[in-house]
Design a protein around this motif. Structure first.
Motif, mmCIF file in Angstrom:
data_model
loop_
_atom_site.group_PDB
_atom_site.id
_atom_site.type_symbol
_atom_site.label_atom_id
_atom_site.label_comp_id
_atom_site.label_asym_id
_atom_site.label_seq_id
_atom_site.Cartn_x
_atom_site.Cartn_y
_atom_site.Cartn_z
ATOM 1 N N LEU A 176 0.824 -1.204 0.000
ATOM 2 C CA LEU A 176 0.000 0.000 0.000
ATOM 3 C C LEU A 176 0.861 1.257 0.000
ATOM 4 C CD1 LEU A 176 -2.234 -2.095 0.796
ATOM 5 C CD2 LEU A 176 -3.218 -0.297 2.223
ATOM 6 N N MET A 177 1.961 1.208 0.746
ATOM 7 C CA MET A 177 2.823 2.383 0.840
ATOM 8 C C MET A 177 3.461 2.711 -0.508
ATOM 9 S SD MET A 177 4.540 1.809 4.594
ATOM 10 C CE MET A 177 5.260 3.434 4.711
ATOM 11 N N VAL A 178 3.820 1.683 -1.268
ATOM 12 C CA VAL A 178 4.375 1.914 -2.612
ATOM 13 C C VAL A 178 3.320 2.555 -3.503
ATOM 14 C CG1 VAL A 178 5.222 0.799 -4.710
ATOM 15 C CG2 VAL A 178 6.107 0.095 -2.474
ATOM 16 N N ASP A 179 2.109 2.006 -3.490
ATOM 17 C CA ASP A 179 1.035 2.554 -4.322
ATOM 18 C C ASP A 179 0.720 3.998 -3.950
ATOM 19 O OD1 ASP A 179 0.871 0.180 -5.652
ATOM 20 O OD2 ASP A 179 -1.170 -0.315 -5.024
ATOM 21 N N GLN A 180 0.681 4.283 -2.651
ATOM 22 C CA GLN A 180 0.372 5.645 -2.210
ATOM 23 C C GLN A 180 1.458 6.623 -2.635
ATOM 24 O OE1 GLN A 180 -0.474 5.572 2.014
ATOM 25 N NE2 GLN A 180 -1.938 3.896 1.776
ATOM 26 N N ALA A 181 2.711 6.209 -2.525
ATOM 27 C CA ALA A 181 3.815 7.080 -2.927
ATOM 28 C C ALA A 181 3.736 7.407 -4.407
ATOM 29 C CB ALA A 181 5.150 6.415 -2.593
ATOM 30 N N TYR A 185 0.975 7.292 -6.300
ATOM 31 C CA TYR A 185 -0.236 8.090 -6.530
ATOM 32 C C TYR A 185 0.009 9.560 -6.191
ATOM 33 C CZ TYR A 185 -5.055 9.776 -6.017
ATOM 34 O OH TYR A 185 -6.219 10.502 -6.128
ATOM 35 N N LEU A 186 0.709 9.787 -5.084
ATOM 36 C CA LEU A 186 0.984 11.158 -4.641
ATOM 37 C C LEU A 186 2.139 11.800 -5.400
ATOM 38 C CD1 LEU A 186 0.555 10.613 -0.807
ATOM 39 C CD2 LEU A 186 -1.043 11.790 -2.339
ATOM 40 N N ASN A 187 2.741 11.031 -6.302
ATOM 41 C CA ASN A 187 3.830 11.539 -7.138
ATOM 42 C C ASN A 187 4.965 12.109 -6.284
ATOM 43 O OD1 ASN A 187 5.068 12.003 -9.617
ATOM 44 N ND2 ASN A 187 4.235 14.075 -9.774
#
Length: 416
Positions: free
Chosen positions: A278-283, A285-287
């Motif tokens: 999840l942390m990879v995806d969030q990073a 997404y937030l560019n």
């Protein structure tokens, strides 16, 4: 492996001291001294002209008054430090993101929290509250029991927090997710207990633990809260439910197995995948800056390669290795499949923290269950607040409430 973990542990410098130095320079108008503390990306985002604009905005807040003690919270490889400042015209929270190299990677001036106002679906004349204590040992937690007026017995809910330290209201920016739910459900004849999270009340003590796990963070206290509800004279002990948000949903199957008496579980934006994924995806997404994304990806690979021999290694992405090892073989979907209680899954389509990837896993794993319901909401974000367009964390700073349709479906599902 232990040596590699050091790359993702806390920096040698104290992030709160770094943030305070940056705040003092900002408030003092010493922008030339502040700029070298920024990451290269921040230096580009805040050239002289932008700093002058920010300085003018700060002057509009009025005379500088008291600077309060900071709140400090890990956020992946970064640390978020927030200083409340009492200006003569209005309170402002200065939020700094300090990266693993001790540089300022983000800086925000956020108006202080406005007083919480009840959502229209809360009917305060229909319920009352009393203080409770969850547990009676070294980890006892302050809580609030919201009860419908009358003798009962009422169905009841334990609210289980998402990730990170959190108060009993699950306050996120200007939004109080759990207070909305507590008052909304109590207005519809359902009792609710909410409590401050262990990591919020005992943060310093937990930081010294060498065997901290998800049980310590979420499972044990939820089980104790459910047990407390069953002792209350107004509560029907056979109708105690979980309403679990984010990480709480991830932990919910383990809570259900430990408790053994739940009547059902409501999953709100429940993660199904490992935290590091999840942390990879969030990073992404937030560019975030490419360097930060690559660091988080490297940490995620390191986490997946952990073995019991690494138990004494430093934290990775601000998570103790004991915590990560405990979850190494944990599959919440498989565990949920073993439970025999009905389940309701609610998901906002604008959620960038826990996404459709997770909901798809829950659906696939529980497809054969006739007592499992799924509902999605196109306009809702991770906090189940309605909005438009691309959701980011800045949306959480605006006052808002859990959508009324979420309160309604939970109430009808529990009472039905």
């Amino acid at each position: 492996m232990a040596a590699a973990a050091c790359l993702f542990a806390q920096p040698a410098a104290d992030p709160s001291a770094t943030a305070r130095q940056a705040l003092d320079l900002l408030l003092g108008g010493k922008y030339a001294e502040l700029s070298p503390m920024f990451t290269p990306e921040m230096q580009k985002a805040f050239p002289d002209a932008e700093m002058a604009k920010l300085g003018a905005q700060i002057k509009s807040f009025g005379a500088i008054g008291e600077i309060g003690q900071p709140t400090v919270q890990p956020a992946g490889p970064n640390t978020v430090v927030v200083f409340p400042v009492a200006f003569s015209n209005q309170p402002i929270n200065f939020r700094f993101i300090v990266n693993a190299h001790g540089l300022i990677a983000g800086m925000f001036a956020i108006p202080g929290s406005l007083p919480w106002q009840r959502p229209p679906y809360s009917q305060p004349s229909s319920f009352h509250e009393r203080a409770v204590i969850i547990g009676d040992d070294e980890w006892k937690l302050p809580g609030t029991l919201t009860l419908p007026n009358g003798n009962g017995p009422f169905p009841a809910v334990v609210l289980v927090h998402g990730s990170g330290p959190s108060d009993r209201d699950e306050s996120v920016g200007a939004i109080k997710v759990f207070r909305d739910l507590a008052e909304g459900l109590a207005s519809r004849g359902i009792a609710v207990v909410r409590y401050s999270k262990r990591t919020a009340v005992y943060g310093a003590k937990i930081k010294e633990m060498r065997d901290f796990t998800l049980n310590d963070e979420a499972v044990d206290d939820a089980v104790r809260a459910a047990a407390l509800l069953r002792t209350q004279p107004e509560i029907d002990p056979k109708r105690v439910y979980l309403v679990a948000h984010d990480l709480g949903g991830y932990a919910a199957p383990r809570i259900a197995a430990e408790d053994g008496k739940l009547a059902g579980i409501v999953f709100l934006a429940a993660q199904a995948r490992p935290i590091e994924d999840l942390m990879v995806d969030q990073a992404e997404y937030l560019n975030l800056p490419a360097q930060d994304i690559q660091g988080i990806k490297a940490a995620a690979r390191h986490i997946k390669a952990l073995e019991q021999a690494d138990a004494d290694a430093p934290p990775i992405l601000n998570m103790p290795v004991s915590y990560l090892l405990d979850l190494k073989d944990y599959n919440p979907v498989a565990e949920a499949k073993k439970t025999t209680v009905p389940m309701l899954f609610l998901q906002g389509d604008r959620d960038f923290q826990v996404t459709a990837k997770d909901l798809t896993l829950w659906k696939a794993g529980l497809a054969s269950r006739k007592d499992v319901t799924f509902q999605t909401y196109p306009a809702l974000n991770h906090l189940f607040v309605a909005g438009e367009g691309r959701s980011t964390e800045t949306e959480y700073r605006k006052p808002g409430h859990v959508a009324p349709e979420v309160v309604e479906i939970i109430a009808k599902w529990i009472k039905g």
